[in-house]
Enzyme design. Structure first.
Site, PDB file in Angstrom:
ATOM      1  N   CYS A 123       2.098   7.151   0.972  1.00 59.19           N
ATOM      2  CA  CYS A 123       2.598   5.889   0.432  1.00 59.19           C
ATOM      3  C   CYS A 123       3.234   6.113  -0.934  1.00 59.19           C
ATOM      4  O   CYS A 123       2.683   6.840  -1.772  1.00 59.19           O
ATOM      5  CB  CYS A 123       1.445   4.894   0.313  1.00 59.19           C
ATOM      6  SG  CYS A 123       1.929   3.276  -0.294  1.00 59.19           S
ATOM      7  N   HIS A 167       2.199  -0.401   8.506  1.00 60.98           N
ATOM      8  CA  HIS A 167       1.995   0.072   7.131  1.00 60.98           C
ATOM      9  C   HIS A 167       2.633  -0.916   6.146  1.00 60.98           C
ATOM     10  O   HIS A 167       2.010  -1.316   5.151  1.00 60.98           O
ATOM     11  CB  HIS A 167       2.607   1.465   6.982  1.00 60.98           C
ATOM     12  CG  HIS A 167       2.428   2.083   5.636  1.00 60.98           C
ATOM     13  ND1 HIS A 167       1.690   3.228   5.429  1.00 60.98           N
ATOM     14  CD2 HIS A 167       2.902   1.733   4.403  1.00 60.98           C
ATOM     15  CE1 HIS A 167       1.714   3.548   4.149  1.00 60.98           C
ATOM     16  NE2 HIS A 167       2.458   2.650   3.500  1.00 60.98           N
ATOM     17  N   GLU A 168       3.889  -1.316   6.424  1.00 58.09           N
ATOM     18  CA  GLU A 168       4.613  -2.182   5.491  1.00 58.09           C
ATOM     19  C   GLU A 168       4.057  -3.602   5.484  1.00 58.09           C
ATOM     20  O   GLU A 168       3.899  -4.212   4.418  1.00 58.09           O
ATOM     21  CB  GLU A 168       6.109  -2.180   5.823  1.00 58.09           C
ATOM     22  CG  GLU A 168       6.771  -0.818   5.712  1.00 58.09           C
ATOM     23  CD  GLU A 168       6.472  -0.095   4.406  1.00 58.09           C
ATOM     24  OE1 GLU A 168       6.458  -0.755   3.344  1.00 58.09           O
ATOM     25  OE2 GLU A 168       6.225   1.118   4.444  1.00 58.09           O
ATOM     26  N   HIS A 171       1.056  -3.821   3.452  1.00 55.24           N
ATOM     27  CA  HIS A 171       1.338  -4.053   2.027  1.00 55.24           C
ATOM     28  C   HIS A 171       1.499  -5.547   1.749  1.00 55.24           C
ATOM     29  O   HIS A 171       0.938  -6.075   0.779  1.00 55.24           O
ATOM     30  CB  HIS A 171       2.635  -3.351   1.621  1.00 55.24           C
ATOM     31  CG  HIS A 171       2.484  -1.916   1.261  1.00 55.24           C
ATOM     32  ND1 HIS A 171       1.689  -1.478   0.229  1.00 55.24           N
ATOM     33  CD2 HIS A 171       3.061  -0.797   1.787  1.00 55.24           C
ATOM     34  CE1 HIS A 171       1.765  -0.160   0.130  1.00 55.24           C
ATOM     35  NE2 HIS A 171       2.586   0.278   1.070  1.00 55.24           N
TER      36      HIS A 171
END
Length: 198
Positions: A123, A167-168, A171
């Site tokens: 990351c 993953h995004e 966030h």
């Protein structure tokens, strides 16, 4: 739909630098981002979008070393200090180019099957890489507006792009990838799980 075209975001003389990226444990990375309301993006909104696109496209074109930045394939808005729901993705997976600028992305369905990226994930916001398999869903169904194709998407993703999207969106939901690593057995993998990568 929005008052900006993707091509307008490319006409940028911005020079990416490491200070653009907010690092763990900055509190903005642990705040749930807000949906972008309406279709009028402010000058600040457009500036943040330009930063996101510029940073990742520099990496896509193998110029990260030139700007002394860490290379990445995708970025979420809060990683550049913008507490809004947007993510930019640009990478090649074998012969396929994955290229999205997603506004208000939401995962509406997840498969029960589990997948993980081998040897693990990294990351831009986490300098101290955490070793271990990041447990993800094998498939995800996503709704969003894609500023590149200028249309709403309502589709299922699988493979490495599904890992990247999780993953995004993680966030945007105030998470970091290492939250999904088994802390007791970081490299545990059930035989039924799908390994993605070498």
């Amino acid at each position: 739909m929005y008052n900006i075209k993707f091509l307008d975001l490319l006409n940028s003389n911005l020079k990416p630098n490491p200070q653009w990226i907010f690092k763990d444990p900055h509190p903005i990375l642990r705040e749930v981002t807000q949906d972008i309301e309406g279709n009028e993006l402010s000058k600040d909104d457009i500036y943040y979008l330009k930063k996101m696109v510029r940073y990742i496209d520099v990496c896509y074109h193998n110029q990260a070393k030139k700007y002394k930045i860490r290379s990445g394939i995708a970025i979420a808005a809060n990683q550049v200090g913008w507490n809004k729901r947007a993510t930019y993705i640009h990478f090649n997976d074998e012969a396929k180019e994955h290229h999205y600028l997603l506004i208000n992305p939401h995962i509406i369905k997840r498969s029960s099957e589990i997948a993980y990226l081998n040897p693990g994930e990294g990351c831009l916001s986490v300098d101290d890489d955490r070793s271990g398999y990041v447990i993800r869903n094998k498939k995800v169904h996503v709704k969003a507006y894609d500023l590149i194709s200028e249309q709403f998407i309502d589709q299922e993703f699988s493979g490495i792009i599904a890992i990247c999207i999780q993953h995004e969106i993680g966030h945007l939901d105030a998470g970091l990838y290492y939250d999904n690593i088994n802390q007791q057995q970081p490299f545990y993998a059930d035989p039924s799980w799908t390994k993605i990568g070498r």
